[in-house]
Design an enzyme around this catalytic site. Structure first.
Site, mmCIF file in Angstrom:
data_model
loop_
_atom_site.group_PDB
_atom_site.id
_atom_site.type_symbol
_atom_site.label_atom_id
_atom_site.label_comp_id
_atom_site.label_asym_id
_atom_site.label_seq_id
_atom_site.Cartn_x
_atom_site.Cartn_y
_atom_site.Cartn_z
ATOM 1 N N THR A 198 7.690 -28.928 66.285
ATOM 2 C CA THR A 198 6.688 -29.666 65.485
ATOM 3 C C THR A 198 6.312 -28.739 64.345
ATOM 4 O OG1 THR A 198 5.708 -30.843 67.388
ATOM 5 C CG2 THR A 198 4.312 -30.628 65.458
ATOM 6 N N THR A 216 6.578 -34.420 63.611
ATOM 7 C CA THR A 216 7.436 -34.009 64.728
ATOM 8 C C THR A 216 8.384 -35.120 65.155
ATOM 9 O OG1 THR A 216 7.371 -33.041 66.952
ATOM 10 C CG2 THR A 216 5.854 -34.828 66.533
ATOM 11 N N ARG A 226 6.946 -42.874 74.514
ATOM 12 C CA ARG A 226 5.962 -41.799 74.659
ATOM 13 C C ARG A 226 5.472 -41.330 73.282
ATOM 14 N NH1 ARG A 226 5.671 -36.137 72.804
ATOM 15 N NH2 ARG A 226 4.521 -34.958 74.345
ATOM 16 N N GLY A 228 3.126 -38.339 71.455
ATOM 17 C CA GLY A 228 2.512 -37.036 71.714
ATOM 18 C C GLY A 228 1.189 -36.881 70.987
ATOM 19 N N ASP A 229 0.799 -35.630 70.788
ATOM 20 C CA ASP A 229 -0.479 -35.333 70.131
ATOM 21 C C ASP A 229 -0.402 -35.449 68.608
ATOM 22 O OD1 ASP A 229 1.326 -33.042 70.436
ATOM 23 O OD2 ASP A 229 -0.178 -31.973 69.254
ATOM 24 N N THR A 249 0.877 -27.383 67.892
ATOM 25 C CA THR A 249 2.253 -27.701 68.260
ATOM 26 C C THR A 249 2.395 -27.394 69.751
ATOM 27 O OG1 THR A 249 3.013 -25.480 67.699
ATOM 28 C CG2 THR A 249 3.160 -27.112 65.971
ATOM 29 N N GLY A 250 3.472 -27.904 70.335
ATOM 30 C CA GLY A 250 3.667 -27.654 71.760
ATOM 31 C C GLY A 250 3.402 -28.904 72.579
ATOM 32 N N GLY A 252 2.238 -31.940 73.920
ATOM 33 C CA GLY A 252 1.242 -32.862 73.400
ATOM 34 C C GLY A 252 0.242 -33.361 74.428
HETATM 35 N N1 GLY Z 1 3.422 -31.560 70.019
HETATM 36 C C1 GLY Z 1 4.486 -32.461 69.916
HETATM 37 C C2 GLY Z 1 4.613 -33.375 71.054
HETATM 38 O O1 GLY Z 1 4.190 -33.072 72.148
HETATM 39 O O2 GLY Z 1 5.167 -34.424 70.868
#
Ligand code: GLY
Length: 341
Positions: A198, A216, A226, A228-229, A249-250, A252
């Site tokens: 991301t 991302t 799905r 993410g954040d 990042t990481g 989510g």
């Molecule tokens: N931070 C990106 C995700 O989890 O999709």
């Protein structure tokens, strides 16, 4: 507050619709501080990607004096580059082998925001998110709706799956289980690491206006649908013109359940430095997981405040030679960051 309500009622009687009304009021809510640290653009990558992202972002800022144009130009570099397998074109796909993008943008002076989630076949997801912010009265579009909106604005539909990403997906699919019909090659590894990624690009303009983008292709191999954040304002991105900007990042799911970026900005609002605020968000993630011994995923937080101080912290050790980077009139600066495990 009373004045705002009176104004709303008066305009309502004049037949002005509520959404249009809020747009008018939002434009009036600009907040600019007395002290301005000076323009900057920050990105959640170290030296090599930092340079690739920040130099064009800074050139765009010098050309247009628009911090939104600058962070969009920087983010587009990664979205269009197949060498990055975690963002835009060339991003790793979901479980079906289809690349589905998430992106968000937020602008401090108006507190307006826009995002797209599960967007397929469009390379520049953050540019679509910007149009959601600027050309609709909504904040978030998802899936086929986001695609239709992007096409209405002239974005071309393109296949985002590169051969490299397809082969990575195929390898992952074949190595997923020894109890299905996908047979891996002889050198299989059923515990192969699942790649993530991301990028956050945050900025502050010459008038102290704060803005941010997170973009991302999301978690590699994610379940179809799905999100993410990254497209969730407050989780993968939050900016506040009184305080500064934060991005994540990481994994989510952890950032959604801790409202990671909002939490970070609130910590800076209460006087914490960006570095301490980043570390405290990581500590919160440890806490909700019952301690760092239970954590086997990565999250990285990056932030700057209105004084132009920047910080970064991650769970896992940093791959690059720095955690983040920043560009200003003084040139490019690496942010060392701190790994917390
Ligand atoms: N931070 C990106 C995700 O989890 O999709």
């Amino acid at each position: 507050m009373t004045k705002r309500r009176d104004f709303l009622q008066t305009l309502g009687l004049m037949g002005v619709s509520l959404p249009a009304l809020h747009k008018i009021l939002d434009r009036k809510s600009n907040y600019f501080p007395d002290t301005i640290a000076g323009p900057l653009v920050m990105c959640s990558r170290g030296e090599s990607w930092g340079k690739k992202v920040l130099e064009p972002a800074w050139a765009k800022f010098k050309e247009t004096n628009s911090i939104l144009d600058a962070i969009e130009a920087g983010s587009n570099v990664v979205e269009l580059d197949p060498a990055d397998t975690s963002v835009g074109y060339g991003g790793l796909p979901d479980e079906r082998g289809v690349v589905a993008l998430d992106a968000s943008i937020m602008y401090g002076p108006t507190y307006n925001c826009g995002s797209v989630a599960s967007l397929e076949n469009i390379k520049k997801a953050c540019s679509v998110a910007r149009l959601v912010m600027e050309r609709t009265d909504h904040s978030m579009l998802v899936g086929p709706g986001a695609l239709a909106f992007a096409k209405a604005h002239g974005f071309p539909e393109e296949n985002l799956l590169t051969d490299e990403a397809r082969l990575t997906w195929l390898e992952w699919k074949e190595n997923l289980s020894d109890n299905d019909d996908w047979l891996p090659p002889a050198d299989h590894d059923y515990k192969k690491f699942r790649k993530g990624g991301t990028i956050n690009v945050l900025g502050m303009g010459a008038q102290g206006e704060v803005a941010g983008i997170t973009t991302t292709s999301g978690l590699f191999g994610k379940i179809y649908g799905r999100i993410g954040d990254s497209p969730i304002i407050g989780a993968g991105l939050f900016v506040d013109n009184e305080v500064g900007a934060a991005g994540a990042t990481g994994r989510g799911e952890e950032l959604i359940r801790t409202c990671g970026s909002f939490l970070l900005v609130e910590k800076m609002r209460s006087g914490k430095s960006p570095q301490v605020a980043c570390e405290e968000v990581i500590e919160r993630i440890f806490h909700v997981n019952g301690g760092k011994q239970n954590v086997d995923f990565n999250v990285k937080m990056v932030a700057f405040n209105k004084d132009g101080d920047a910080g970064s912290a991650s769970i896992m050790p940093l791959g690059d030679n720095a955690s983040a980077s920043l560009i200003s009139d003084k040139g490019m600066k690496l942010i060392a960051g701190k790994s917390m495990i």
